[in-house]
Design a protein around this motif. Sequence first.
Motif: not given
Lengths: 585, 585
Positions: A575-576, A539, A551, A578-580, A534-535
Amino acid sequence: MINILDIKQFLFDKKIDFLIINNTNQFFSEYLPEKQQFIKYLTGFTGSNATLIFGKEKNYFFTDGRYLLQAKYQLIPAISHIINTAETSVFSWLNNNITSTQKIAFIDNLINVSDWQKYNEITNNIILINPLDIDPLQYFWSNHEVSTSFICPDEICGLSSFEKRQQITSGNPNKTFLLTNSENICWLLNLRGKDLLHTPIFFSVAILHPNNKITLFANLENTKHLNLAKNFIELFSFDEIENFFSNFHPIKNQIYTDFSTTNCYLYNILLSNNFSIHKQTCPITKQKSIKNLREIAGAYQSARLDSIALIKFFYWLQYQNKAKNFNTESKAQQHLEFLRRQSPDFFYESFNTISAMASNGAIIHYQCTPNSDLVINSNSLFLIDSGAQYLGNDFYGTTDITRTIAIGKPTPEMILHYTLVLKGHLAIARAKFPKGTKGYQLDSLARQYLWQFGLDYAHSTGHGVGSFLGVHEDGCGIGKNNQNVLLPNMILSNEPGVYLPDRYGIRLENLLLVKEYNQNFLCFETLSLAPFDYNLVDSKMLSYPEKKWLKEYHQNIWQQTSNHLNEAEQNFLLDSVNKFSFDIS
Amino acid sequence: MINILDIKQFLFDKKIDFLIINNTNQFFSEYLPEKQQFIKYLTGFTGSNATLIFGKEKNYFFTDGRYLLQAKYQLIPAISHIINTAETSVFSWLNNNITSTQKIAFIDNLINVSDWQKYNEITNNIILINPLDIDPLQYFWSNHEVSTSFICPDEICGLSSFEKRQQITSGNPNKTFLLTNSENICWLLNLRGKDLLHTPIFFSVAILHPNNKITLFANLENTKHLNLAKNFIELFSFDEIENFFSNFHPIKNQIYTDFSTTNCYLYNILLSNNFSIHKQTCPITKQKSIKNLREIAGAYQSARLDSIALIKFFYWLQYQNKAKNFNTESKAQQHLEFLRRQSPDFFYESFNTISAMASNGAIIHYQCTPNSDLVINSNSLFLIDSGAQYLGNDFYGTTDITRTIAIGKPTPEMILHYTLVLKGHLAIARAKFPKGTKGYQLDSLARQYLWQFGLDYAHSTGHGVGSFLGVHEDGCGIGKNNQNVLLPNMILSNEPGVYLPDRYGIRLENLLLVKEYNQNFLCFETLSLAPFDYNLVDSKMLSYPEKKWLKEYHQNIWQQTSNHLNEAEQNFLLDSVNKFSFDIS
């Protein structure tokens, strides 16, 4: 051992102007056993695609875009002319550079019939030589691998060998096929071997008779224990080929064979026995590219095993880096293999892992050496491309997956490039397309976003993948010249990338399964399961359907793998996820 | 006149099982003079792509996706079997449906050498017949057009004919070309004619000699006044071809010709004189597809003239509808031609305008007839596809442009479909792509958004366009099988669409010029200038770069045309410009 001067002397003695040696063996396999790697021995080059032309004065080395940078780093100075086959093929180079009086030579079992016929159109001064002529002590190209072949149960293969043979012979009545592709033969016979480090085959040549019986030529020591006779397979050693054909009488005296994998040594045997020889693409190539239900189940299972290893790997790498316990490319590679090995069904890696930090990532098929082995701690990108062969009690499968992650804080340019590659990857993953669509029609969908920034990649977008077989398989694929029609149940890769020499490389690869979307359209299902970084995603550049796909994809990874992860690994994955979890209401 | 029963009798007398007649003439032009339209006369079909097979019992009609619906409406009942060539080509149909004892026949000057050779591979029972055999009174296929040919000045053409010939002969030394494509010959000689209603050519066959001289076979009455001898052109009538070749001695006795436009009557003349015949794609096809600077200037000028007429047309249509003064398709078509005629440089239309309301728009190449002529007032879509040939004092050019507009309030589905087509159109218009990219690589970019909804269109995305020549030109294009490499200064169309039978059709077409983007990449510049219909755009579905392109495009239309519009027309255009002024800060 042989050296370049010996070869020059040979050319001089025989009055040959150019000797052309392809980086292959008599079976034209992409990967070669160590002792058949003549070009690596002679030049230092470790890639797969290569042709070497020895001239009386200069030597010329031909390879494609995937290996150009690698060739520049690896080649010994005696081979100074590197030529990009995307710009000048070996064929067109010879066509432009030889005069009508110059003589060219090929090694008889390292050139296939198609190429031989093509070269004969540009010159009459062309000869075939025996490999012993330049390798009298047989250092190279010998077939005497000492590996044990084995049977894959029909329950795992999904179809019995006899059923597979019937599918071919019923569509090709009264035809006698000379089969010359070892992967196709292994698949047809539900057999496997260990002649190669990453592809579970044994080398062989076979005849498929109209009555579904098989005549198999292979290394007897490795195969005779299999009791193949009960499966209507008659076994001979390679040495018996010439003798066999001189007493063989096929129906109508006709033999069908694939000129792209039949070498000129075999072809000359057929010619000398006055068979009527018909060129036909090996029907197994398409047959095996359409996976059966057991093979598809195996591909799902293999993808899940791979995914678990990869998530654990990325967690480990992040944890080690946080603890300032920095690893090298080779350590990372070893640890990933260690994690895959935790599955009892892991057979071996499906190719040499590409573990490439920063500028090494720009070498498309980079192979880490003690000299090149970088530490994974600078502010740059780390690319890891790996895969496995799995053989369980009730499934088999082959995987191939690539992720690129940021080490430290990525620059805006890295984020832009990663997002462009990701958008190309999603354009393929999300594609729907009419039945009848060919591989070349989808290729640009993956490149269009990079093209907007004047960027591209010098490899195809996707290749076919075997089922417990070659990780690169003909029969389907996505590339600018790929003519294969995409059909339901094919499995192929989706791997756009971008490579900035001396800086970094990005590649994002998943395996795809072709499925029916509706009566007239097909679509893909992504099999491989590993989070994106995600970093590295901007987006704002993603469309609503792209966000929705990402997602759902990350939620699916969680569902498929979280039970097999420890708490720390779960948190890392979460963590991934959630970020996506984009707001796509 | 001939009728189908006469033909059946002929087949019976000559023991012919299948007679295959292509909808073409001896020059293989896409459009035909009225008196060469044998298939239209016999079947009622008015489209261009068609092949008719007469069997002893049944007759078969082959056409492609653009004309399937039209064929269903137009064909007389005697021709009941319509076959889609995208599914079954004429070749594969014959291959599957004839037995080895059945005899097939072609008319010698309506089949080209490539096809003839292909058919000879599937049967030996194949003959060529003279057109007089089935048309003894020569109603059809005669060459005696009475139209006057004329010279295009070198200043307009951009290059003298001699310079054009030198470009070919310098790349093909000592070759004698038999040229059989009339458009190519006209372009090469800087000549034009009026043998066709929409393409300004005269029919001809020519020889290009290695010394750049030309031997031209044409209708003498139309060409002898041109004093061609001063331009190194020797003129003969068509009747003299056989005689000429019997006394002709080309260098090395070799003749080069393009088998795709050389008919079998000519081929047999070459054979009977024992020339060594070499197949070569006509070099003019590529040469003329790369426009020179004068031709490009002419394309800009033509696009501007077209744009002014179209804006006035759409203003007029809106105004008439507001006044409840509803027009029919044919009235609209006439008014658009009237508006184009206001330019003194208008020569004639480049094809029959497609003016199609509602369900008629779903017929891709619809032609309005008194029976089909709909009133433009229902709540549906109106599609208008038109173009012109322009010849001014200092320029020439050919245009082709399509717009679809909402009449009344569009449904959400219409807006969705229009926006998907628009996004495909923009994907091509905005594309950047590496040098070396072929037409087939870009095709899917235009289809990808429609594919997501299971939609597609049964025609190619773009075709080459001539310069005061054929509106459909080989040499470049965008289609799923188009092998031509895109090169700077080519001009082609960009026309994705979607067609819902019995409901409506949408097509959005502009002409593109291929340009250099940077050292390694090419891009397109859109030449055609006409507003899109904002009422049919779902702007939420547009990306930032798409909005930016649309905003700048409409601003450019204003700059290029507003001086030539009256105040009401200016306000009408300004409304579109304002609506497309997206906030893209």
